[in-house]
Design a protein around this motif. Structure first.
Motif, PDB file in Angstrom:
ATOM      1  N   GLY A 164       0.817  -1.210   0.000  1.00 58.52           N
ATOM      2  CA  GLY A 164       0.000   0.000   0.000  1.00 58.52           C
ATOM      3  C   GLY A 164       0.845   1.252   0.000  1.00 58.52           C
ATOM      4  O   GLY A 164       0.596   2.190  -0.774  1.00 58.52           O
ATOM      5  N   SER A 165       1.855   1.296   0.865  1.00 58.93           N
ATOM      6  CA  SER A 165       2.706   2.490   0.917  1.00 58.93           C
ATOM      7  C   SER A 165       3.513   2.648  -0.366  1.00 58.93           C
ATOM      8  O   SER A 165       3.704   3.766  -0.859  1.00 58.93           O
ATOM      9  N   TYR A 166       3.980   1.534  -0.936  1.00 54.61           N
ATOM     10  CA  TYR A 166       4.693   1.601  -2.222  1.00 54.61           C
ATOM     11  C   TYR A 166       3.793   2.201  -3.301  1.00 54.61           C
ATOM     12  O   TYR A 166       4.220   3.058  -4.083  1.00 54.61           O
ATOM     13  N   TYR A 167       2.539   1.763  -3.323  1.00 57.37           N
ATOM     14  CA  TYR A 167       1.617   2.245  -4.359  1.00 57.37           C
ATOM     15  C   TYR A 167       1.345   3.742  -4.222  1.00 57.37           C
ATOM     16  O   TYR A 167       1.151   4.433  -5.228  1.00 57.37           O
ATOM     17  N   LEU A 168       1.340   4.259  -3.005  1.00 52.13           N
ATOM     18  CA  LEU A 168       1.120   5.688  -2.814  1.00 52.13           C
ATOM     19  C   LEU A 168       2.175   6.516  -3.544  1.00 52.13           C
ATOM     20  O   LEU A 168       1.892   7.618  -4.025  1.00 52.13           O
ATOM     21  N   TYR A 169       3.397   5.997  -3.617  1.00 52.68           N
ATOM     22  CA  TYR A 169       4.476   6.694  -4.332  1.00 52.68           C
ATOM     23  C   TYR A 169       4.435   6.397  -5.837  1.00 52.68           C
ATOM     24  O   TYR A 169       4.454   7.306  -6.662  1.00 52.68           O
ATOM     25  N   ALA A 170       4.421   5.103  -6.178  1.00 47.22           N
ATOM     26  CA  ALA A 170       4.635   4.672  -7.560  1.00 47.22           C
ATOM     27  C   ALA A 170       3.347   4.551  -8.358  1.00 47.22           C
ATOM     28  O   ALA A 170       3.377   4.575  -9.594  1.00 47.22           O
ATOM     29  N   GLN A 171       2.211   4.367  -7.678  1.00 43.39           N
ATOM     30  CA  GLN A 171       0.906   4.166  -8.301  1.00 43.39           C
ATOM     31  C   GLN A 171       0.918   3.017  -9.302  1.00 43.39           C
ATOM     32  O   GLN A 171       0.284   3.067 -10.370  1.00 43.39           O
ATOM     33  N   GLN A 172       1.630   1.981  -8.936  1.00 43.78           N
ATOM     34  CA  GLN A 172       1.661   0.712  -9.656  1.00 43.78           C
ATOM     35  C   GLN A 172       2.180  -0.354  -8.699  1.00 43.78           C
ATOM     36  O   GLN A 172       2.737  -0.031  -7.648  1.00 43.78           O
ATOM     37  N   LEU A 173       1.970  -1.616  -9.039  1.00 40.76           N
ATOM     38  CA  LEU A 173       2.468  -2.719  -8.228  1.00 40.76           C
ATOM     39  C   LEU A 173       3.183  -3.726  -9.115  1.00 40.76           C
ATOM     40  O   LEU A 173       2.868  -3.856 -10.305  1.00 40.76           O
ATOM     41  N   LYS A 174       4.150  -4.439  -8.514  1.00 44.58           N
ATOM     42  CA  LYS A 174       4.872  -5.501  -9.219  1.00 44.58           C
ATOM     43  C   LYS A 174       4.791  -6.764  -8.369  1.00 44.58           C
ATOM     44  O   LYS A 174       4.924  -6.705  -7.145  1.00 44.58           O
ATOM     45  N   LEU A 175       4.579  -7.896  -9.019  1.00 48.67           N
ATOM     46  CA  LEU A 175       4.308  -9.140  -8.311  1.00 48.67           C
ATOM     47  C   LEU A 175       5.407  -9.519  -7.331  1.00 48.67           C
ATOM     48  O   LEU A 175       5.137  -9.961  -6.214  1.00 48.67           O
ATOM     49  N   TYR A 176       6.685  -9.304  -7.720  1.00 47.66           N
ATOM     50  CA  TYR A 176       7.787  -9.739  -6.871  1.00 47.66           C
ATOM     51  C   TYR A 176       7.926  -8.906  -5.589  1.00 47.66           C
ATOM     52  O   TYR A 176       8.660  -9.290  -4.674  1.00 47.66           O
ATOM     53  N   LEU A 177       7.202  -7.778  -5.504  1.00 53.11           N
ATOM     54  CA  LEU A 177       7.216  -7.002  -4.266  1.00 53.11           C
ATOM     55  C   LEU A 177       6.508  -7.731  -3.123  1.00 53.11           C
ATOM     56  O   LEU A 177       6.636  -7.353  -1.957  1.00 53.11           O
ATOM     57  N   LEU A 178       5.772  -8.792  -3.469  1.00 52.12           N
ATOM     58  CA  LEU A 178       5.169  -9.633  -2.427  1.00 52.12           C
ATOM     59  C   LEU A 178       6.224 -10.232  -1.510  1.00 52.12           C
ATOM     60  O   LEU A 178       5.951 -10.487  -0.337  1.00 52.12           O
ATOM     61  N   LEU A 179       7.427 -10.448  -2.022  1.00 52.44           N
ATOM     62  CA  LEU A 179       8.479 -11.102  -1.226  1.00 52.44           C
ATOM     63  C   LEU A 179       8.947 -10.231  -0.055  1.00 52.44           C
ATOM     64  O   LEU A 179       8.914 -10.689   1.097  1.00 52.44           O
ATOM     65  N   PRO A 180       9.398  -8.977  -0.281  1.00 50.51           N
ATOM     66  CA  PRO A 180       9.759  -8.159   0.894  1.00 50.51           C
ATOM     67  C   PRO A 180       8.549  -7.852   1.771  1.00 50.51           C
ATOM     68  O   PRO A 180       8.699  -7.692   2.992  1.00 50.51           O
ATOM     69  N   ALA A 181       7.352  -7.777   1.170  1.00 47.89           N
ATOM     70  CA  ALA A 181       6.141  -7.563   1.973  1.00 47.89           C
ATOM     71  C   ALA A 181       5.906  -8.747   2.904  1.00 47.89           C
ATOM     72  O   ALA A 181       5.537  -8.578   4.079  1.00 47.89           O
ATOM     73  N   MET A 182       6.131  -9.958   2.394  1.00 54.67           N
ATOM     74  CA  MET A 182       5.986 -11.152   3.225  1.00 54.67           C
ATOM     75  C   MET A 182       7.029 -11.179   4.329  1.00 54.67           C
ATOM     76  O   MET A 182       6.730 -11.590   5.460  1.00 54.67           O
ATOM     77  N   SER A 183       8.249 -10.751   4.034  1.00 58.77           N
ATOM     78  CA  SER A 183       9.292 -10.707   5.065  1.00 58.77           C
ATOM     79  C   SER A 183       8.855  -9.829   6.226  1.00 58.77           C
ATOM     80  O   SER A 183       8.923 -10.230   7.395  1.00 58.77           O
ATOM     81  N   CYS A 184       8.392  -8.614   5.915  1.00 62.85           N
ATOM     82  CA  CYS A 184       7.919  -7.705   6.975  1.00 62.85           C
ATOM     83  C   CYS A 184       6.760  -8.315   7.744  1.00 62.85           C
ATOM     84  O   CYS A 184       6.714  -8.247   8.973  1.00 62.85           O
ATOM     85  N   GLY A 185       5.830  -8.902   7.017  1.00 59.97           N
ATOM     86  CA  GLY A 185       4.665  -9.487   7.657  1.00 59.97           C
ATOM     87  C   GLY A 185       5.012 -10.650   8.558  1.00 59.97           C
ATOM     88  O   GLY A 185       4.516 -10.754   9.688  1.00 59.97           O
ATOM     89  N   LEU A 186       5.885 -11.525   8.098  1.00 62.66           N
ATOM     90  CA  LEU A 186       6.264 -12.703   8.879  1.00 62.66           C
ATOM     91  C   LEU A 186       7.036 -12.317  10.140  1.00 62.66           C
ATOM     92  O   LEU A 186       6.812 -12.887  11.212  1.00 62.66           O
ATOM     93  N   PHE A 187       7.939 -11.343  10.023  1.00 63.00           N
ATOM     94  CA  PHE A 187       8.676 -10.890  11.211  1.00 63.00           C
ATOM     95  C   PHE A 187       7.730 -10.213  12.208  1.00 63.00           C
ATOM     96  O   PHE A 187       7.903 -10.332  13.424  1.00 63.00           O
ATOM     97  N   SER A 188       6.731  -9.508  11.701  1.00 59.24           N
ATOM     98  CA  SER A 188       5.751  -8.872  12.582  1.00 59.24           C
ATOM     99  C   SER A 188       4.909  -9.923  13.296  1.00 59.24           C
ATOM    100  O   SER A 188       4.589  -9.781  14.481  1.00 59.24           O
ATOM    101  N   VAL A 189       4.547 -10.984  12.583  1.00 64.20           N
ATOM    102  CA  VAL A 189       3.825 -12.090  13.216  1.00 64.20           C
ATOM    103  C   VAL A 189       4.691 -12.732  14.292  1.00 64.20           C
ATOM    104  O   VAL A 189       4.194 -13.146  15.342  1.00 64.20           O
ATOM    105  N   ALA A 190       6.008 -12.797  14.050  1.00 67.52           N
ATOM    106  CA  ALA A 190       6.919 -13.363  15.044  1.00 67.52           C
ATOM    107  C   ALA A 190       6.899 -12.544  16.336  1.00 67.52           C
ATOM    108  O   ALA A 190       6.990 -13.105  17.433  1.00 67.52           O
ATOM    109  N   VAL A 191       6.776 -11.220  16.214  1.00 66.59           N
ATOM    110  CA  VAL A 191       6.654 -10.367  17.405  1.00 66.59           C
ATOM    111  C   VAL A 191       5.403 -10.748  18.179  1.00 66.59           C
ATOM    112  O   VAL A 191       5.428 -10.920  19.403  1.00 66.59           O
TER     113      VAL A 191
END
Length: 298
Positions: A164-191
């Motif tokens: 979501g924050s990436y799209y606010l800047y670029a106003q487009q999405l790329k499929l491979y951005l799911l990977l760093p998004a998953m990293s952030c999400g998984l580490f947050s779930v670990a917390v």
């Protein structure tokens, strides 16, 4: 004394984790030349306000549902101790809903102007985020008590926060951005998982069926290792797919901290021993994002 109680209720130590996802989205956009300071500032402000709202709702909800009883081993909530009344907490939650909406609306104006389709879509996402913050432990059927907190954190601290924050800047999405998004999400779930392992006994008594309560401590530790290792692997795969320089591997410097967290969760049985590692995992996540971003920009 009252001011100190409110600051405690805000749970400021959770804010670095909240900023991690929008930090990742901002770094990804900046690496492509799409960064805008105004968007970043109001994205950060909106995220902080939403996180504080979530913390207040958690304080309120856990108290009325019995999770913050005298059996709880973590830091006590302000409503449960009587330092803040239920009425005052409800008023504070209403104030932060208004502040979050105001900041979020201005953020969307900065990003999209009067492009109503994108504006309304992200406004809807914002409303869902507020509802998710409120419904986690408050309300008639809080989903945090059903073991659904993990998937919510993965979605909002990972996919929605980063993409979501990436799209606010670029106003487009790329499929491979799911990977760093998953990293952030998984580490947050670990917390969250550290928190839930720490509170496993009191949550069980209160009828809060988190993942550790459902599967037991031993399997919750295995789950914790899965979250950490999968988060690292997702970042490595993204880097391989987009490799340009070895600086992009800078984020691997945080790996020893993540491994230390996993070992602590596995070995420390007492709740009070685990509490520092909740903060350690949150800071490690933010450090991971910073190193990942610096590696992209160098």
């Amino acid at each position: 004394m009252k001011a100190k109680a409110w600051i405690t209720a805000f749970r400021l130590r959770t804010l670095p984790l909240a900023l991690a996802s929008i930090g990742m989205g901002s770094f990804l956009a900046a690496s492509e030349g799409n960064f805008q300071a105004g968007i970043f500032l109001f994205c950060a402000l909106t995220t902080i306000l939403l996180q504080i709202l979530s913390n207040l709702a958690n304080d309120y909800g856990d108290t009325i549902n019995g999770a913050d009883s005298e059996d709880r081993k973590g830091p006590q909530r302000m409503v449960q101790t009587g330092q803040i009344t239920l009425a005052a907490m409800r008023k504070a939650m209403a104030i932060f809903i208004v502040l979050t909406l105001a900041s979020g609306i201005y953020l969307l104006y900065l990003a999209f102007g009067i492009e109503w389709e994108a504006f309304l879509f992200f406004f809807g996402l914002g409303l869902l985020s507020i509802l998710a913050a409120l419904a986690y432990t408050a309300g008639r059927k809080p989903y945090g008590y059903m073991g659904l907190g993990d998937i919510s954190v993965l979605i909002f601290f990972g996919l929605v926060g980063v993409l979501g924050s990436y799209y606010l800047y670029a106003q487009q999405l790329k499929l491979y951005l799911l990977l760093p998004a998953m990293s952030c999400g998984l580490f947050s779930v670990a917390v969250l998982n550290v928190n839930n392992i720490r509170d496993i006994d009191s949550d069980k008594k209160a009828g809060k069926y988190s993942i550790p309560v459902r599967v037991g401590r031993e399997k919750a530790v295995i789950y914790h290792w899965f979250l950490i290792l999968t988060g690292i692997v997702a970042a490595v795969v993204y880097t391989i797919l987009n490799f340009e320089t070895y600086w992009q591997l800078l984020f691997l410097l945080v790996t020893p901290l993540l491994i230390k967290n996993g070992l602590a969760v596995a070995s420390k049985k007492e709740s009070h021993e685990l509490d520092p590692f909740l903060k350690q995992m949150a800071i490690s996540t933010l450090l991971f994002v910073c190193l990942f971003g610096i590696g992209l920009l160098i």
